[in-house]
Design an enzyme around this catalytic site. Structure first.
Site, PDB file in Angstrom:
ATOM      1  N   ARG A 128       0.795  -1.233   0.000  1.00  0.00           N
ATOM      2  CA  ARG A 128       0.000   0.000   0.000  1.00  0.00           C
ATOM      3  C   ARG A 128       0.825   1.281   0.000  1.00  0.00           C
ATOM      4  O   ARG A 128       0.530   2.212  -0.748  1.00  0.00           O
ATOM      5  CB  ARG A 128      -0.964   0.005   1.198  1.00  0.00           C
ATOM      6  CG  ARG A 128      -2.041  -1.063   1.104  1.00  0.00           C
ATOM      7  CD  ARG A 128      -3.132  -0.850   2.139  1.00  0.00           C
ATOM      8  NE  ARG A 128      -4.179  -1.854   2.031  1.00  0.00           N
ATOM      9  CZ  ARG A 128      -5.286  -1.845   2.776  1.00  0.00           C
ATOM     10  NH1 ARG A 128      -5.476  -0.904   3.686  1.00  0.00           N
ATOM     11  NH2 ARG A 128      -6.184  -2.804   2.610  1.00  0.00           N
ATOM     12  N   ASP A 201      -4.139   4.129   4.689  1.00  0.00           N
ATOM     13  CA  ASP A 201      -3.101   3.793   3.723  1.00  0.00           C
ATOM     14  C   ASP A 201      -3.648   3.341   2.379  1.00  0.00           C
ATOM     15  O   ASP A 201      -2.876   2.967   1.480  1.00  0.00           O
ATOM     16  CB  ASP A 201      -2.140   2.741   4.290  1.00  0.00           C
ATOM     17  CG  ASP A 201      -2.849   1.467   4.739  1.00  0.00           C
ATOM     18  OD1 ASP A 201      -4.062   1.320   4.447  1.00  0.00           O
ATOM     19  OD2 ASP A 201      -2.200   0.616   5.378  1.00  0.00           O
ATOM     20  N   ASP A 202      -4.969   3.345   2.210  1.00  0.00           N
ATOM     21  CA  ASP A 202      -5.551   3.093   0.893  1.00  0.00           C
ATOM     22  C   ASP A 202      -6.196   4.358   0.321  1.00  0.00           C
ATOM     23  O   ASP A 202      -7.041   4.279  -0.571  1.00  0.00           O
ATOM     24  CB  ASP A 202      -6.574   1.948   0.948  1.00  0.00           C
ATOM     25  CG  ASP A 202      -7.718   2.214   1.920  1.00  0.00           C
ATOM     26  OD1 ASP A 202      -7.718   3.276   2.570  1.00  0.00           O
ATOM     27  OD2 ASP A 202      -8.610   1.352   2.039  1.00  0.00           O
ATOM     28  N   ASP A 288     -12.282   6.092  14.569  1.00  0.00           N
ATOM     29  CA  ASP A 288     -12.972   7.185  13.891  1.00  0.00           C
ATOM     30  C   ASP A 288     -14.328   7.478  14.519  1.00  0.00           C
ATOM     31  O   ASP A 288     -14.767   8.627  14.585  1.00  0.00           O
ATOM     32  CB  ASP A 288     -13.115   6.909  12.393  1.00  0.00           C
ATOM     33  CG  ASP A 288     -13.748   5.561  12.078  1.00  0.00           C
ATOM     34  OD1 ASP A 288     -13.990   4.764  13.011  1.00  0.00           O
ATOM     35  OD2 ASP A 288     -14.003   5.291  10.881  1.00  0.00           O
ATOM     36  N   HIS A 312     -13.297   3.579   0.380  1.00  0.00           N
ATOM     37  CA  HIS A 312     -13.497   2.352  -0.403  1.00  0.00           C
ATOM     38  C   HIS A 312     -14.908   1.784  -0.219  1.00  0.00           C
ATOM     39  O   HIS A 312     -15.290   0.840  -0.913  1.00  0.00           O
ATOM     40  CB  HIS A 312     -12.455   1.298  -0.002  1.00  0.00           C
ATOM     41  CG  HIS A 312     -12.609   0.830   1.414  1.00  0.00           C
ATOM     42  ND1 HIS A 312     -11.945   1.416   2.468  1.00  0.00           N
ATOM     43  CD2 HIS A 312     -13.356  -0.158   1.962  1.00  0.00           C
ATOM     44  CE1 HIS A 312     -12.261   0.807   3.589  1.00  0.00           C
ATOM     45  NE2 HIS A 312     -13.122  -0.143   3.319  1.00  0.00           N
TER      46      HIS A 312
END
Length: 372
Positions: A128, A201-202, A288, A312
């Site tokens: 990633r 990290d995406d 979060d 995503h």
């Protein structure tokens, strides 16, 4: 002689008085934070705040910055990393946002004022972080730090010493996620920067657009910018009073979110020095969500929704190619054999499975690896 008004004129006068009283009433309730709502028949109703929702439940949408409210001029970002686009701000839907924008005009935010964090784990360094380091990291090398769970000399060197071992677990459970977020938050406070922006990290981050977004808000005020992944506020039981339900919005970490320094300072009694992990354990929810709990429920500050953040969890193929330069974050994922990636021309899928390189060349065609 007595002049008698005709029945028609009397009716017109009475109608005018009724409308005047009506609009004065509606205006009064708008000004006092209790806007009118429409019922199923389209009739306007005004419901007192105390009757709108039970204690602790916020039946309202978060503040929103709509598509038409965001500057849409083309971004230009050359290899020397200087901004050349001028800011254009259209109408803002909520007056509170308008006032903030007007105040910020003499208090510009620059890239150097932002502390950017990327949460990752050792197993994802190679698959990633490679895509990030090849693309958007180049635009914000000094501002971006990677928070992981192991030492990695190779990536420590490639990030210019910006790989931080949090010593948290490499698991993807609640405790590990909250542990890393706790370290991120403390490092931001130490940095003395004006904005804390967290990403996964995406994520691909459109750095110039991120800066332009933050220039709309005063970092000394209380701002929580992001995008929910659910259609209604999250509702949970109040563990201090199990007879009570509480609800709040939270910005999903998978799309990224930003917190102003002014708000972060108010969060310190609940989030700094490891206290964030205690709150996570108290409500037993991920990092979060805990951020949203502290900001929305504890501090009573509202999330401002920015539709230009994307995780995503959204179908990337539906983001229109002609709007890519307007967006702030993108992502990718794989479900079985199906890839959830941007629909964009560029490198072949073997060379660029995440589409980050193709996106980067679409936004910034002057980079060396981009086809001429």
């Amino acid at each position: 002689m007595i002049v008698r008004a005709s029945p028609r004129k009397l009716l017109q006068g009475a109608t005018g008085v009724v409308f005047l009283v009506y609009y004065m009433t509606v205006f009064f309730f708008w000004e006092h934070g209790n806007p009118p709502i429409s019922n199923s028949s389209g009739n306007i109703m005004i419901i007192p705040n105390e009757e709108r929702r039970p204690l602790g439940f916020q039946e309202r949408a978060p503040r929103s910055l709509s598509e038409t409210d965001y500057p849409v001029e083309d971004a230009e970002y050359s290899n020397n990393h200087t901004f050349s686009n001028t800011e254009h701000l259209e109408s803002i839907t909520r007056s509170t946002v308008v006032k903030s924008v007007r105040r910020i005009t003499t208090n510009a935010v620059e890239l150097k004022d932002i502390f950017i964090t990327v949460k990752t784990t050792k197993n994802f360094h190679q698959p990633r972080l490679d895509w990030i380091l090849k693309t958007w990291f180049v635009l914000a090398k000094e501002q971006t730090f990677f928070f992981t769970d192991a030492n990695d000399p190779d990536f420590q060197s490639r990030t210019g010493g910006h790989l931080i071992n949090t010593n948290c677990s490499s698991s993807h459970n609640r405790k590990a996620l909250c542990c890393k977020m706790s370290v991120e938050f403390d490092r931001f406070l130490e940095s003395q920067k004006k904005w804390f922006c967290h990403f996964d990290d995406d994520n691909y981050v459109n750095v110039p657009r991120l800066v332009k977004l933050l220039q709309l808000y005063n970092p000394q005020e209380d701002w929580y910018l992001g995008k929910p992944s659910i259609r209604a506020p999250l509702e949970i039981l109040n563990r201090e009073n199990t007879q009570q339900k509480i609800s709040f919005w939270f910005a999903t970490g998978g799309a990224g979110f930003c917190i102003s320094k002014g708000l972060a300072l108010k969060m310190m009694p609940f989030a700094s020095g490891g206290k964030f992990m205690s709150v996570c354990e108290k409500i037993r929810l991920p990092d979060d969500v805990t951020i949203g709990y502290i900001i929305e429920f504890v501090l009573r500050k509202r999330l401002t929704v920015v539709e230009h953040f994307h995780s995503h969890l959204e179908p990337m193929k539906f983001i229109k190619p002609n709007s890519l330069s307007e967006q702030i974050t993108f992502s990718y994922s794989k479900f079985g054999n199906e890839l959830n990636v941007l629909s964009i021309e560029g490198f072949d899928s073997k060379t660029d499975p995440t589409r980050f390189m193709s996106l980067h060349c679409h936004l910034f065609p002057n980079f060396d690896f981009c086809p001429s």
